[in-house]
Motif scaffolding. Structure first.
Motif, PDB file in Angstrom:
ATOM      1  N   LEU A   3       0.833  -1.193   0.000  1.00  0.00           N
ATOM      2  CA  LEU A   3       0.000   0.000   0.000  1.00  0.00           C
ATOM      3  C   LEU A   3       0.869   1.244   0.000  1.00  0.00           C
ATOM      4  N   ARG A   4       1.965   1.178   0.729  1.00  0.00           N
ATOM      5  CA  ARG A   4       2.932   2.289   0.801  1.00  0.00           C
ATOM      6  C   ARG A   4       3.381   2.694  -0.600  1.00  0.00           C
ATOM      7  N   HIS A   5       3.776   1.717  -1.407  1.00  0.00           N
ATOM      8  CA  HIS A   5       4.267   2.001  -2.754  1.00  0.00           C
ATOM      9  C   HIS A   5       3.144   2.441  -3.690  1.00  0.00           C
ATOM     10  N   ALA A   6       1.957   1.904  -3.493  1.00  0.00           N
ATOM     11  CA  ALA A   6       0.816   2.330  -4.311  1.00  0.00           C
ATOM     12  C   ALA A   6       0.512   3.810  -4.053  1.00  0.00           C
ATOM     13  N   THR A  36      -9.048   0.113   2.603  1.00  0.00           N
ATOM     14  CA  THR A  36     -10.044   0.885   3.331  1.00  0.00           C
ATOM     15  C   THR A  36      -9.525   2.285   3.624  1.00  0.00           C
ATOM     16  N   GLN A  37     -10.456   3.157   3.986  1.00  0.00           N
ATOM     17  CA  GLN A  37     -10.091   4.522   4.328  1.00  0.00           C
ATOM     18  C   GLN A  37      -9.109   4.541   5.496  1.00  0.00           C
ATOM     19  N   SER A  38      -9.356   3.730   6.512  1.00  0.00           N
ATOM     20  CA  SER A  38      -8.467   3.720   7.678  1.00  0.00           C
ATOM     21  C   SER A  38      -7.070   3.223   7.308  1.00  0.00           C
ATOM     22  N   GLN A  39      -6.969   2.261   6.407  1.00  0.00           N
ATOM     23  CA  GLN A  39      -5.652   1.779   5.971  1.00  0.00           C
ATOM     24  C   GLN A  39      -4.889   2.886   5.250  1.00  0.00           C
ATOM     25  N   TYR A  41      -5.299   6.248   5.472  1.00  0.00           N
ATOM     26  CA  TYR A  41      -4.909   7.335   6.364  1.00  0.00           C
ATOM     27  C   TYR A  41      -3.798   6.907   7.325  1.00  0.00           C
ATOM     28  N   THR A  42      -3.828   5.667   7.777  1.00  0.00           N
ATOM     29  CA  THR A  42      -2.749   5.155   8.634  1.00  0.00           C
ATOM     30  C   THR A  42      -1.428   5.146   7.881  1.00  0.00           C
ATOM     31  N   GLU A  43      -1.461   4.703   6.647  1.00  0.00           N
ATOM     32  CA  GLU A  43      -0.234   4.656   5.839  1.00  0.00           C
ATOM     33  C   GLU A  43       0.275   6.055   5.522  1.00  0.00           C
ATOM     34  N   ALA A  48       4.442  10.121   6.164  1.00  0.00           N
ATOM     35  CA  ALA A  48       4.845  11.465   6.579  1.00  0.00           C
ATOM     36  C   ALA A  48       5.866  11.380   7.717  1.00  0.00           C
ATOM     37  N   GLY A  49       5.686  10.441   8.617  1.00  0.00           N
ATOM     38  CA  GLY A  49       6.609  10.271   9.737  1.00  0.00           C
ATOM     39  C   GLY A  49       7.997   9.853   9.316  1.00  0.00           C
ATOM     40  N   THR A  50       8.101   9.149   8.210  1.00  0.00           N
ATOM     41  CA  THR A  50       9.405   8.696   7.727  1.00  0.00           C
ATOM     42  C   THR A  50      10.007   9.646   6.688  1.00  0.00           C
TER      43      THR A  50
END
Length: 75
Positions: A3-6, A36-39, A41-43, A48-50
């Motif tokens: 998901l990160r790369h997508a 999902t929306q939560s996935q 926004y969590t990603e 952003a943190g990294t």
């Protein structure tokens, strides 16, 4: 692909909010890979943190537009 790369791939095209990314994901990848929306926004928070993405602008009701950083493009 993660998901990160997508999300990084979608942000490489243009800055977008979490809502925009959810809609882009739904229209481009949802047929083969639901998220999902939560996935999403969590990603985004993790990215952003990294330092792979940054908040380009903040709008009403806490809306944030994200853009990919150079480190994110390399990832």
């Amino acid at each position: 692909m993660s998901l990160r790369h997508a999300l990084l791939g979608l942000l490489s095209e243009r800055p977008a909010s979490g809502y925009d990314l959810l809609k882009l994901f739904d229209t481009s990848l949802a047929n083969v890979w639901p998220a999902t929306q939560s996935q999403i926004y969590t990603e985004l928070t993790k990215l952003a943190g990294t330092g792979l993405i940054t908040v380009a602008a903040e709008g009403p009701r806490g809306r944030k537009d994200y853009r990919i950083t150079d480190a994110g493009a390399k990832e």
